[in-house]
Design a protein around this motif. Sequence first.
Motif, PDB file in Angstrom:
ATOM      1  N   ILE A   1      -0.971   1.295  10.234  1.00  0.00           N
ATOM      2  CA  ILE A   1      -1.145  -0.305  10.011  1.00  0.00           C
ATOM      3  C   ILE A   1      -2.565  -0.771   9.743  1.00  0.00           C
ATOM      4  O   ILE A   1      -3.033  -1.071   8.706  1.00  0.00           O
ATOM      5  CB  ILE A   1      -0.531  -1.198  10.965  1.00  0.00           C
ATOM      6  N   TRP A   2      -3.224   0.019  10.559  1.00  0.00           N
ATOM      7  CA  TRP A   2      -4.746  -0.207  10.330  1.00  0.00           C
ATOM      8  C   TRP A   2      -5.148   0.300   9.153  1.00  0.00           C
ATOM      9  O   TRP A   2      -6.183  -0.474   8.164  1.00  0.00           O
ATOM     10  CB  TRP A   2      -5.581   0.380  11.493  1.00  0.00           C
ATOM     11  N   LEU A   3      -4.781   1.349   8.570  1.00  0.00           N
ATOM     12  CA  LEU A   3      -5.339   1.937   7.294  1.00  0.00           C
ATOM     13  C   LEU A   3      -4.725   1.076   6.125  1.00  0.00           C
ATOM     14  O   LEU A   3      -5.538   0.933   5.125  1.00  0.00           O
ATOM     15  CB  LEU A   3      -4.837   3.368   7.044  1.00  0.00           C
ATOM     16  N   ASP A   4      -3.747   0.651   6.386  1.00  0.00           N
ATOM     17  CA  ASP A   4      -3.065  -0.286   5.079  1.00  0.00           C
ATOM     18  C   ASP A   4      -3.782  -1.651   5.074  1.00  0.00           C
ATOM     19  O   ASP A   4      -4.487  -2.127   4.107  1.00  0.00           O
ATOM     20  CB  ASP A   4      -1.534  -0.670   5.579  1.00  0.00           C
ATOM     21  N   VAL A   5      -4.290  -2.168   6.510  1.00  0.00           N
ATOM     22  CA  VAL A   5      -5.145  -3.470   6.389  1.00  0.00           C
ATOM     23  C   VAL A   5      -6.563  -3.093   5.633  1.00  0.00           C
ATOM     24  O   VAL A   5      -7.174  -3.841   5.001  1.00  0.00           O
ATOM     25  CB  VAL A   5      -5.501  -3.747   7.757  1.00  0.00           C
ATOM     26  N   ILE A   6      -7.118  -2.111   5.916  1.00  0.00           N
ATOM     27  CA  ILE A   6      -8.456  -1.745   5.515  1.00  0.00           C
ATOM     28  C   ILE A   6      -8.256  -1.308   3.806  1.00  0.00           C
ATOM     29  O   ILE A   6      -9.276  -1.835   3.151  1.00  0.00           O
ATOM     30  CB  ILE A   6      -8.843  -0.335   5.945  1.00  0.00           C
TER      31      ILE A   6
ATOM     32  N   VAL B   1       0.869  -1.174   0.179  1.00  0.00           N
ATOM     33  CA  VAL B   1      -0.024   0.044  -0.021  1.00  0.00           C
ATOM     34  C   VAL B   1       1.017   1.330  -0.109  1.00  0.00           C
ATOM     35  O   VAL B   1       1.706   1.410   0.618  1.00  0.00           O
ATOM     36  CB  VAL B   1      -0.924   0.117   1.395  1.00  0.00           C
ATOM     37  N   GLY B   2       0.657   2.155  -0.772  1.00  0.00           N
ATOM     38  CA  GLY B   2       1.396   3.323  -0.966  1.00  0.00           C
ATOM     39  C   GLY B   2       1.065   4.286  -2.037  1.00  0.00           C
ATOM     40  O   GLY B   2      -0.078   4.283  -2.489  1.00  0.00           O
ATOM     41  N   PRO B   3       1.664   5.421  -2.297  1.00  0.00           N
ATOM     42  CA  PRO B   3       1.212   6.248  -3.433  1.00  0.00           C
ATOM     43  C   PRO B   3       1.304   5.654  -4.743  1.00  0.00           C
ATOM     44  O   PRO B   3       1.907   4.577  -4.970  1.00  0.00           O
ATOM     45  CB  PRO B   3       2.308   7.371  -3.307  1.00  0.00           C
ATOM     46  N   LYS B   4       0.562   6.080  -5.629  1.00  0.00           N
ATOM     47  CA  LYS B   4       0.371   5.588  -7.123  1.00  0.00           C
ATOM     48  C   LYS B   4       1.714   5.675  -7.737  1.00  0.00           C
ATOM     49  O   LYS B   4       2.604   6.583  -7.599  1.00  0.00           O
ATOM     50  CB  LYS B   4      -0.536   6.275  -7.825  1.00  0.00           C
TER      51      LYS B   4
END
Length: 203
Positions: free
Chosen positions: A185-190, A128-131
């Motif tokens: 971390i939670w935002l990545d999981v979502i 997960v990261g920027p485009k």
Amino acid sequence: MVTSNSWQRIVATVSPAEWAQQSPDEAFGGYSAGAAKRLLDLSMAGLGLVVLFPLLAVIALAVKLDSRGSALFISRRLGRNGRVFQCWKFRTMTQDVQETRLGLWLRRHGLDELPQLINVIRGEMSVVGPKPLMASEFPKETASRLRRLQMMPGMTGLWAVSDAESSPLTPYISPDDVYRRNWSIWLDVIIVARSMGAAVVGH
């Protein structure tokens, strides 16, 4: 789930002046948080490669049989701190730049991006990261948008699961900047969970 309303609530907490002043470690909330993100990346990518290896092999063979050319398409992208790397995808077009029927299906379900799990293992991308930007686009980027290069580009991200374009945002606020400012971390999981759901339904 990141809806339009939740997106606007996140944006309301962001100060663009703070983005320009943050170092990469500050964007993650400290070195330990950055290490935790890398550990999450390695865990997800490693598990993904093991579980999805049969699917990867079948897709590679199908791409080869569907049209002439390599099973993989490699493009030059900008990584963290502007470092250029080779980004891997399954080929979805013919040699004369026509999208194949298989390629259309792969893109609809996000399966063409799966080889990027190797980029994650190699430390060139994050799950997960920027485009990820095309290296050829670098001269066109403004200084404010280049802040995204303080993070590794992602296979997916807030840019892929939010309804940002239809939100009443000012021009200098982008999904990448909002993600960088609010990372957890939670935002990545979502984001991963919502991306997997979109892949299943072909959105």
